[in-house]
Design a protein around this motif. Structure first.
Motif, PDB file in Angstrom:
ATOM      1  N   GLU A   1      41.150  30.388  34.944  1.00  0.00           N
ATOM      2  CA  GLU A   1      39.993  30.623  35.798  1.00  0.00           C
ATOM      3  C   GLU A   1      38.941  31.358  34.985  1.00  0.00           C
ATOM      4  OE1 GLU A   1      38.970  32.401  40.249  1.00  0.00           O
ATOM      5  OE2 GLU A   1      41.037  32.040  39.598  1.00  0.00           O
TER       6      GLU A   1
ATOM      7  N   ARG B   1      44.434  26.102  41.007  1.00  0.00           N
ATOM      8  CA  ARG B   1      43.842  27.365  41.452  1.00  0.00           C
ATOM      9  C   ARG B   1      42.854  27.129  42.590  1.00  0.00           C
ATOM     10  NH1 ARG B   1      44.509  32.025  43.051  1.00  0.00           N
ATOM     11  NH2 ARG B   1      43.053  33.664  42.427  1.00  0.00           N
TER      12      ARG B   1
ATOM     13  N   VAL C   1      37.640  26.632  37.645  1.00  0.00           N
ATOM     14  CA  VAL C   1      39.057  26.819  37.946  1.00  0.00           C
ATOM     15  C   VAL C   1      39.827  25.522  37.729  1.00  0.00           C
ATOM     16  CG1 VAL C   1      38.638  28.643  39.651  1.00  0.00           C
ATOM     17  CG2 VAL C   1      38.695  26.263  40.392  1.00  0.00           C
TER      18      VAL C   1
END
Length: 388
Positions: A365, A379, A375
């Motif tokens: 990230e 995620r 991301v």
């Protein structure tokens, strides 16, 4: 066996609703899920595609009266549209006897047909839940490429090897074309519908151009619309609608069209390995469609998905309007470099996005400028799950 998130959603719904309708394409795992639930409580299972089970419901009230207190599971319930009026009476009768929730679990693989059949009779008595194929957070991020290549249908994803997987998907496509679609009534030549489906796969994620499709098939634009409606109804194709709320902007009005399962895209195009996929022009559209389906399925119930594009070049691959009036702007790129274009920032301003994500092919990230987060797909799923 992978634990399906839909299982908990259905169990929760059965605790508060008299009837739950579980929608999803064939072979997605609806029956397996229903049988798991049936093992946990007194239940009876009937398949409306079996003559013997249909005969049991020739006089539905006589049979269902005997099942009061049990969960009645009716598979492919759209095959018996006349049953819904009886179900309404059964639910009301059972309420008077103190059985308020968890009475019927109805499974179906034709969404619009089933919604139309049940809407009038079961209004206020039913909750609708769509069961997607396997999702990334169900199988684990370490199997992301397998899920992308093979798609999320359980038998395809869990096949012994890539060759067995694409063989299963070829059989799946053939069964739909030769048996399941004709069973719904449309008289469409198998070869024509297969060509149409394949044309959609080639143009994965493109704007709908009905005139070009009609010309390629030698049919009318109206006929193309009918074919598309059918595949959308079967939950095999998605029409992603354009965002439409900016007064004064010249917005693209045509929907984007995606074959919803990436594994079916690859089977339609004969792409049986990751090497063949990465070398094919559809790779970008396939990745975008895979991410979009994953993100929509991971969003909270009631989320509305769109894309955004203006004639001036402002563009967003996915806009999610979450319950509570949150608006997420999402860009999808198969790159390890987390950068977005100026058109992304213009589009974010146009729609007043409250959150900005770039889903990219990296592993970490990364915060970027102006509140943008880059991301990995897994995620992004976690961020959406946190909103449930």
């Amino acid at each position: 066996m992978y634990q399906r998130r839909t299982n908990q959603i259905v169990l929760s719904a059965l605790q508060s609703q008299a009837a739950v309708v579980l929608l999803g394409p064939r072979q997605v795992g609806k029956t397996t899920l229903a049988m798991e639930i049936a093992e946990q409580r007194p239940s009876v299972y009937l398949d409306m595609e079996r003559d013997a089970d249909r005969q049991v419901l020739t006089e539905p009230d006589l049979y269902l009266d005997e099942q009061a207190g049990r969960l009645v599971i009716l598979d492919e319930v759209q095959q018996m549209p006349g049953l819904f009026k009886s179900l309404r009476g059964q639910i009301d009768m059972r309420r008077r006897k103190g059985f308020r929730a968890g009475q019927f679990l109805l499974l179906g693989s034709a969404s619009n047909v089933l919604l139309h059949q049940s809407a009038e009779s079961l209004a206020g008595r039913v909750r609708y839940i769509e069961m997607p194929p396997f999702l990334l957070d169900e199988v684990g991020r370490e199997r992301q490429n397998d899920l992308w290549l093979r798609g999320g249908f359980p038998d395809s994803f869990q096949a012994e090897n890539d060759s067995a997987s694409i063989g299963w998907r070829e059989d799946f496509l053939r069964t739909y074309l030769e048996r399941d679609i004709p069973a719904l009534g449309p008289r469409i030549p198998v070869t024509t519908l297969r060509r149409f489906w394949t044309m959609l796969a080639h143009a994965q994620g493109g704007l709908l151009n009905a005139a070009a499709l009609a010309e390629g098939l030698g049919v009318s634009g109206q006929t193309v619309g009918r074919y598309l409606d059918l595949l959308v109804d079967l939950m095999l194709v998605r029409r992603l609608q354009p965002w439409h709320e900016n007064v004064g902007k010249r917005l693209v009005k045509s929907p984007k069209v995606f074959v919803r399962d990436s594994g079916l895209v690859h089977a339609l195009l004969g792409l049986g390995s990751m090497e063949s996929l990465l070398g094919h022009p559809v790779v970008g559209g396939s990745w975008e469609g895979f991410c979009i389906e994953t993100l929509i399925a991971s969003a909270p119930a009631g989320t509305e998905p769109y894309f955004y594009r203006t004639a001036a070049g402002a563009e967003l691959d996915l806009v999610l309007r979450l319950p509570g009036n949150e608006t997420w702007a999402i860009e999808i790129k198969r790159t390890t470099t987390p950068k977005v274009s100026r058109g992304f920032h213009l589009a974010v301003e146009d729609i007043g996005a409250t959150r900005k994500l770039l889903v990219y092919a990296g592993e970490h990230e990364v915060p970027a400028s102006n509140g943008l987060q880059a991301v990995p797909l897994a995620r992004a799923v976690e961020h959406l799950r946190a909103r449930w």
